[in-house]
Scaffold this motif. Structure first.
Motif, PDB file in Angstrom:
ATOM      1  N   GLN A 229       0.834  -1.200   0.000  1.00 33.45           N
ATOM      2  CA  GLN A 229       0.000   0.000   0.000  1.00 33.45           C
ATOM      3  C   GLN A 229       0.868   1.249   0.000  1.00 33.45           C
ATOM      4  OE1 GLN A 229      -2.454  -1.716   3.473  1.00 33.45           O
ATOM      5  NE2 GLN A 229      -3.843  -0.262   2.497  1.00 33.45           N
ATOM      6  N   PRO A 230       0.667   2.123  -0.975  1.00 35.68           N
ATOM      7  CA  PRO A 230       1.471   3.338  -1.010  1.00 35.68           C
ATOM      8  C   PRO A 230       1.168   4.197   0.215  1.00 35.68           C
ATOM      9  CG  PRO A 230      -0.326   3.469  -2.595  1.00 35.68           C
ATOM     10  CD  PRO A 230      -0.347   2.088  -2.032  1.00 35.68           C
ATOM     11  N   ASN A 231       2.193   4.742   0.790  1.00 40.09           N
ATOM     12  CA  ASN A 231       2.048   5.650   1.941  1.00 40.09           C
ATOM     13  C   ASN A 231       1.494   4.971   3.192  1.00 40.09           C
ATOM     14  OD1 ASN A 231       2.817   7.703   0.058  1.00 40.09           O
ATOM     15  ND2 ASN A 231       0.679   7.815  -0.584  1.00 40.09           N
ATOM     16  N   VAL A 232       1.451   3.645   3.192  1.00 36.41           N
ATOM     17  CA  VAL A 232       1.049   2.920   4.403  1.00 36.41           C
ATOM     18  C   VAL A 232       2.179   1.950   4.733  1.00 36.41           C
ATOM     19  CG1 VAL A 232      -0.601   1.317   5.432  1.00 36.41           C
ATOM     20  CG2 VAL A 232      -1.413   3.060   3.825  1.00 36.41           C
ATOM     21  N   LYS A 233       2.678   2.007   5.955  1.00 43.95           N
ATOM     22  CA  LYS A 233       3.770   1.121   6.330  1.00 43.95           C
ATOM     23  C   LYS A 233       3.282  -0.319   6.336  1.00 43.95           C
ATOM     24  CE  LYS A 233       7.258   0.928  10.012  1.00 43.95           C
ATOM     25  NZ  LYS A 233       8.344   0.446   9.181  1.00 43.95           N
ATOM     26  N   GLY A 234       4.042  -1.210   5.721  1.00 43.81           N
ATOM     27  CA  GLY A 234       3.687  -2.615   5.736  1.00 43.81           C
ATOM     28  C   GLY A 234       4.066  -3.250   7.068  1.00 43.81           C
ATOM     29  N   ARG A 235       3.586  -4.465   7.281  1.00 44.51           N
ATOM     30  CA  ARG A 235       3.864  -5.162   8.535  1.00 44.51           C
ATOM     31  C   ARG A 235       4.892  -6.263   8.358  1.00 44.51           C
ATOM     32  NH1 ARG A 235      -1.389  -7.558  10.269  1.00 44.51           N
ATOM     33  NH2 ARG A 235      -0.136  -8.218  12.023  1.00 44.51           N
ATOM     34  N   GLY A 236       5.496  -6.329   7.165  1.00 44.55           N
ATOM     35  CA  GLY A 236       6.465  -7.397   6.935  1.00 44.55           C
ATOM     36  C   GLY A 236       5.774  -8.747   6.877  1.00 44.55           C
ATOM     37  N   ASP A 237       6.524  -9.789   7.223  1.00 44.28           N
ATOM     38  CA  ASP A 237       5.935 -11.134   7.238  1.00 44.28           C
ATOM     39  C   ASP A 237       5.129 -11.280   8.529  1.00 44.28           C
ATOM     40  OD1 ASP A 237       5.228 -13.773   7.167  1.00 44.28           O
ATOM     41  OD2 ASP A 237       7.256 -14.518   6.756  1.00 44.28           O
ATOM     42  N   THR A 238       3.813 -11.206   8.398  1.00 48.44           N
ATOM     43  CA  THR A 238       2.947 -11.175   9.587  1.00 48.44           C
ATOM     44  C   THR A 238       2.864 -12.534  10.270  1.00 48.44           C
ATOM     45  OG1 THR A 238       0.938 -11.783   8.389  1.00 48.44           O
ATOM     46  CG2 THR A 238       1.501  -9.429   8.483  1.00 48.44           C
ATOM     47  N   GLY A 239       3.129 -13.624   9.530  1.00 47.34           N
ATOM     48  CA  GLY A 239       2.946 -14.962  10.084  1.00 47.34           C
ATOM     49  C   GLY A 239       1.481 -15.310  10.292  1.00 47.34           C
ATOM     50  N   GLU A 240       0.580 -14.436   9.854  1.00 44.87           N
ATOM     51  CA  GLU A 240      -0.850 -14.665  10.072  1.00 44.87           C
ATOM     52  C   GLU A 240      -1.445 -15.503   8.950  1.00 44.87           C
ATOM     53  OE1 GLU A 240      -2.824 -10.905  10.611  1.00 44.87           O
ATOM     54  OE2 GLU A 240      -1.420 -10.302  12.191  1.00 44.87           O
ATOM     55  N   ILE A 241      -2.396 -16.326   9.338  1.00 40.67           N
ATOM     56  CA  ILE A 241      -3.145 -17.130   8.371  1.00 40.67           C
ATOM     57  C   ILE A 241      -4.528 -16.517   8.239  1.00 40.67           C
ATOM     58  CG2 ILE A 241      -4.180 -19.392   7.961  1.00 40.67           C
ATOM     59  CD1 ILE A 241      -1.767 -20.582   9.450  1.00 40.67           C
ATOM     60  N   ILE A 242      -4.915 -16.205   7.013  1.00 41.96           N
ATOM     61  CA  ILE A 242      -6.210 -15.539   6.822  1.00 41.96           C
ATOM     62  C   ILE A 242      -7.049 -16.291   5.797  1.00 41.96           C
ATOM     63  CG2 ILE A 242      -5.280 -13.272   7.445  1.00 41.96           C
ATOM     64  CD1 ILE A 242      -5.392 -12.605   4.421  1.00 41.96           C
ATOM     65  N   SER A 243      -8.327 -15.971   5.790  1.00 46.93           N
ATOM     66  CA  SER A 243      -9.265 -16.614   4.873  1.00 46.93           C
ATOM     67  C   SER A 243      -9.207 -15.961   3.500  1.00 46.93           C
ATOM     68  CB  SER A 243     -10.689 -16.493   5.429  1.00 46.93           C
ATOM     69  OG  SER A 243     -11.629 -16.805   4.411  1.00 46.93           O
ATOM     70  N   GLN A 244      -9.341 -16.800   2.475  1.00 47.72           N
ATOM     71  CA  GLN A 244      -9.414 -16.292   1.098  1.00 47.72           C
ATOM     72  C   GLN A 244     -10.670 -15.428   0.905  1.00 47.72           C
ATOM     73  OE1 GLN A 244      -9.312 -19.565  -1.722  1.00 47.72           O
ATOM     74  NE2 GLN A 244      -7.969 -18.435  -3.100  1.00 47.72           N
ATOM     75  N   LEU A 245     -11.654 -15.627   1.758  1.00 47.34           N
ATOM     76  CA  LEU A 245     -12.909 -14.865   1.643  1.00 47.34           C
ATOM     77  C   LEU A 245     -12.731 -13.402   2.031  1.00 47.34           C
ATOM     78  CD1 LEU A 245     -15.355 -17.503   3.198  1.00 47.34           C
ATOM     79  CD2 LEU A 245     -14.720 -17.198   0.793  1.00 47.34           C
ATOM     80  N   LYS A 246     -11.572 -13.060   2.587  1.00 41.76           N
ATOM     81  CA  LYS A 246     -11.311 -11.666   2.970  1.00 41.76           C
ATOM     82  C   LYS A 246     -10.921 -10.796   1.776  1.00 41.76           C
ATOM     83  CE  LYS A 246      -9.738 -11.856   7.806  1.00 41.76           C
ATOM     84  NZ  LYS A 246     -10.778 -10.995   8.376  1.00 41.76           N
ATOM     85  N   ILE A 247     -10.504 -11.412   0.688  1.00 43.31           N
ATOM     86  CA  ILE A 247      -9.942 -10.607  -0.409  1.00 43.31           C
ATOM     87  C   ILE A 247     -10.985  -9.634  -0.974  1.00 43.31           C
ATOM     88  CG2 ILE A 247      -8.979 -10.718  -2.740  1.00 43.31           C
ATOM     89  CD1 ILE A 247      -7.575 -13.298  -1.929  1.00 43.31           C
TER      90      ILE A 247
END
Ligand SMILES: [Zn+2]
Length: 268
Positions: A229-247
């Motif tokens: 995201q431009p102008n938004v700091k990323g969180r690096g490798d979050t290690g989080e597992i998320i649902s494909q339904l979030k996209i």
């Protein structure tokens, strides 16, 4: 409001993406991107997952439960919702995407290149051959961005799936193609960030060493989600597992478009 590009790399496994896509890895390492692991929905098949990614609902709800089901989407989906909000949509994608959101069955001549504000995918560039070179598709997508500045663009290359199905996922051809995709995408992602696009990179499903997918193993299900995201700091490798339904709801939130009630997952 952030314009968004979704790169849906067909057949891109989580582990192979993480190990071989060095520019994306650089963005993660330097906290310009966030990396999540997605446990893909089932079946780990292409057409069902194109629809799952775009509607945010599982296959048993949207009804595209097999590649053989050729019809338009019947659920609220990213293209339709974004277009209805008066924004501009575009895609450089395999023809099954045209069949889900523009017209089914696909007409190889009439539907190949479309610029029509009435369609859900207003600016579409489609291909029918699995071996269609990714670089040509990437250039089409880059052209659509420069010419139409779409609010939502889907870029959907088939190269990972093609090399995985031809040589198996445990092959130099499959892994090297991930390196190649990353190298082709690097300058484009740089340009799109400068144009204030949010760029998301994911896969529809993985692939196994037999060159198959459709089943439930991690090899066939796990895909990455890189979020830049431009102008938004990323969180690096979050290690989080998320649902494909979030996209789907995440993209609509980025575009500041109301999220339909059918999309039940909270956006990222
Ligand atoms: Zn696929």
């Amino acid at each position: 409001m952030a314009k968004t590009i979704l790169i849906l790399s067909d057949g891109l496994r989580y582990d192979v993406a993480k190990d071989n896509m060095g520019f994306l890895g650089h963005l993660v390492e330097s906290k310009l991107a966030s990396l999540y692991k997605i446990i893909g929905e089932l079946p780990s098949m292409s057409r069902p997952m194109y629809e799952t990614v775009h509607t945010g609902v599982p296959s048993s709800e949207h009804g595209i439960v097999a590649n053989s089901i050729v019809r338009l989407s019947s659920k609220p989906n990213i293209f339709q919702v974004v277009k209805s909000a008066g924004k501009v949509t575009a895609a450089a994608a395999y023809y099954w995407v045209s069949e889900l959101y523009n017209r089914a069955p696909y007409d190889r001549i009439e539907d190949k290149e479309v610029d029509n504000e009435e369609l859900a995918i207003q600016h579409g560039r489609f291909y029918t051959q699995d071996e269609y070179p990714d670089i040509e598709l990437f250039n089409s997508a880059a052209h659509l961005v420069r010419k139409f500045s779409p609010d939502y663009l889907l870029l959907h290359p088939m190269g990972m799936d093609y090399h995985g199905e031809t040589y198996g996922s445990d092959s130099k051809e499959y892994r090297n193609h991930a390196i190649q995709q990353d190298a082709w995408l690097a300058p484009l992602i740089q340009e799109w960030m400068e144009r204030d696009y949010t760029v998301m990179v994911t896969g529809d499903h993985g692939i196994n060493r037999d060159g198959a997918h459709g089943g439930t193993t991690p090899e066939q299900r796990e895909v990455p989600l890189f979020m830049i995201q431009p102008n938004v700091k990323g969180r690096g490798d979050t290690g989080e597992i998320i649902s494909q339904l979030k996209i789907a709801p995440t993209i609509l939130k980025l575009l500041d478009v109301p999220i339909p009630e059918t999309m039940k997952q909270k956006p990222l």
